[in-house]
Design a protein around this motif. Structure first.
Motif, PDB file in Angstrom:
ATOM      1  N   UNK A   1       0.879  -1.179  -0.047  1.00  0.00           N
ATOM      2  CA  UNK A   1      -0.007  -0.221  -0.041  1.00  0.00           C
ATOM      3  C   UNK A   1       0.871   1.434   0.017  1.00  0.00           C
ATOM      4  N   UNK A   2       0.672   2.269  -0.942  1.00  0.00           N
ATOM      5  CA  UNK A   2       1.181   3.388  -0.998  1.00  0.00           C
ATOM      6  C   UNK A   2       3.023   3.141  -0.656  1.00  0.00           C
ATOM      7  N   UNK A   3       3.653   2.411  -1.652  1.00  0.00           N
ATOM      8  CA  UNK A   3       4.991   2.216  -1.729  1.00  0.00           C
ATOM      9  C   UNK A   3       5.488   1.927  -0.396  1.00  0.00           C
ATOM     10  N   UNK A   4       4.793   1.220   0.390  1.00  0.00           N
ATOM     11  CA  UNK A   4       4.996   0.605   1.696  1.00  0.00           C
ATOM     12  C   UNK A   4       4.566  -0.858   1.738  1.00  0.00           C
ATOM     13  N   UNK A   5       5.075  -1.835   2.635  1.00  0.00           N
ATOM     14  CA  UNK A   5       4.692  -3.231   2.532  1.00  0.00           C
ATOM     15  C   UNK A   5       4.234  -3.413   3.981  1.00  0.00           C
ATOM     16  N   UNK A   6       3.245  -4.259   4.098  1.00  0.00           N
ATOM     17  CA  UNK A   6       2.589  -4.576   5.496  1.00  0.00           C
ATOM     18  C   UNK A   6       2.342  -5.690   5.659  1.00  0.00           C
TER      19      UNK A   6
ATOM     20  N   UNK B   1       1.191  -4.631  10.316  1.00  0.00           N
ATOM     21  CA  UNK B   1       2.613  -4.181  10.896  1.00  0.00           C
ATOM     22  C   UNK B   1       3.296  -3.562   9.655  1.00  0.00           C
ATOM     23  N   UNK B   2       4.028  -2.668   9.481  1.00  0.00           N
ATOM     24  CA  UNK B   2       4.797  -1.942   8.244  1.00  0.00           C
ATOM     25  C   UNK B   2       6.207  -3.032   8.369  1.00  0.00           C
ATOM     26  N   UNK B   3       6.615  -3.424   7.263  1.00  0.00           N
ATOM     27  CA  UNK B   3       7.702  -4.164   6.983  1.00  0.00           C
ATOM     28  C   UNK B   3       8.768  -2.963   6.501  1.00  0.00           C
ATOM     29  N   UNK B   4       9.976  -3.149   6.965  1.00  0.00           N
ATOM     30  CA  UNK B   4      11.019  -2.180   6.677  1.00  0.00           C
ATOM     31  C   UNK B   4      11.847  -2.781   5.748  1.00  0.00           C
ATOM     32  N   UNK B   5      11.923  -2.428   4.405  1.00  0.00           N
ATOM     33  CA  UNK B   5      12.420  -3.077   3.268  1.00  0.00           C
ATOM     34  C   UNK B   5      12.991  -1.797   2.405  1.00  0.00           C
ATOM     35  N   UNK B   6      14.091  -1.959   1.544  1.00  0.00           N
ATOM     36  CA  UNK B   6      14.330  -0.818   0.769  1.00  0.00           C
ATOM     37  C   UNK B   6      13.350  -0.498  -0.593  1.00  0.00           C
ATOM     38  N   UNK B   7      13.333   0.649  -0.681  1.00  0.00           N
ATOM     39  CA  UNK B   7      12.412   0.989  -1.736  1.00  0.00           C
ATOM     40  C   UNK B   7      12.396   0.023  -2.890  1.00  0.00           C
TER      41      UNK B   7
ATOM     42  N   UNK C   1       9.361  -2.118  -4.674  1.00  0.00           N
ATOM     43  CA  UNK C   1       9.135  -1.843  -6.069  1.00  0.00           C
ATOM     44  C   UNK C   1       9.137  -3.222  -6.792  1.00  0.00           C
ATOM     45  N   UNK C   2      10.054  -3.990  -6.634  1.00  0.00           N
ATOM     46  CA  UNK C   2      10.489  -5.193  -7.520  1.00  0.00           C
ATOM     47  C   UNK C   2       9.350  -6.332  -6.888  1.00  0.00           C
ATOM     48  N   UNK C   3       9.113  -6.519  -5.679  1.00  0.00           N
ATOM     49  CA  UNK C   3       8.189  -7.500  -5.252  1.00  0.00           C
ATOM     50  C   UNK C   3       6.630  -7.023  -5.639  1.00  0.00           C
ATOM     51  N   UNK C   4       6.219  -5.784  -5.530  1.00  0.00           N
ATOM     52  CA  UNK C   4       5.035  -5.262  -5.850  1.00  0.00           C
ATOM     53  C   UNK C   4       4.839  -5.842  -7.297  1.00  0.00           C
TER      54      UNK C   4
END
Length: 159
Positions: free
Chosen positions: A59-64, A88-94, A98-101
């Motif tokens: 969601x919105x350039x973030x992973x939850x 809960x928000x996951x802390x990943x590199x941008x 983007x790649x996973x999404x």
């Protein structure tokens, strides 16, 4: 260009998703930090986590992380308790997000949590990019495991 060091996952495992490798063919794994509140960390130190229907949502350039149940810590007051099922928000590199999404949207892959552990005092989540298995591939995995177990027994008998 400097070589990346391979990081060894310590023995501080909080919990594992036992269904992940059974239901999914894991193609890639990633290590992610997770944003938690204090009572959640205390509960995790007690090993009170359930992966049941967990998955990662973008969601919105973030992973939850959705669907992971971290039990309320019993020594915390009523007003300081956390919601056990909250996203809960996951802390990943941008770039990783983007790649996973992109892969989940295009190829029909899923991102699922596989393991939760402590690394240098921080809670980390190992997530896997996987494709769902069908019934035939699950049966084939069971056959392969049985064959390897039988051969190991026979080799041990000859020693």
């Amino acid at each position: 260009m400097a070589k990346k060091k391979k990081r060894k996952i310590s023995a501080n495992t909080i919990g594992t998703n036992k269904q992940a490798r059974r239901l999914y063919e894991i193609l890639e794994t990633f290590e992610a930090g997770i944003s938690l509140v204090g009572s959640e960390v205390k509960s995790l130190r007690a090993g009170q986590v359930s992966f049941k229907d967990g998955y990662v949502q973008f969601r919105d350039a973030s992973a939850y992380l959705i669907g992971i149940h971290i039990a309320p810590y019993d020594k915390t007051g009523v007003y300081d308790q956390h919601d056990p099922e909250r996203p809960r928000q996951l802390l990943l590199h941008k770039q990783e997000i983007v790649m996973l999404k992109a892969k989940t949207e295009q190829k029909g892959l899923s991102v699922i949590p596989m393991k939760m552990y402590f690394s240098r005092g921080k809670v980390k989540v190992q997530i896997g990019l996987g494709r769902g298995k069908n019934v035939h591939s699950k049966k084939q995995d069971l056959k392969d495991r049985d064959i390897s177990r039988d051969t190991a027994r026979q080799l041990a008998a000859y020693k």
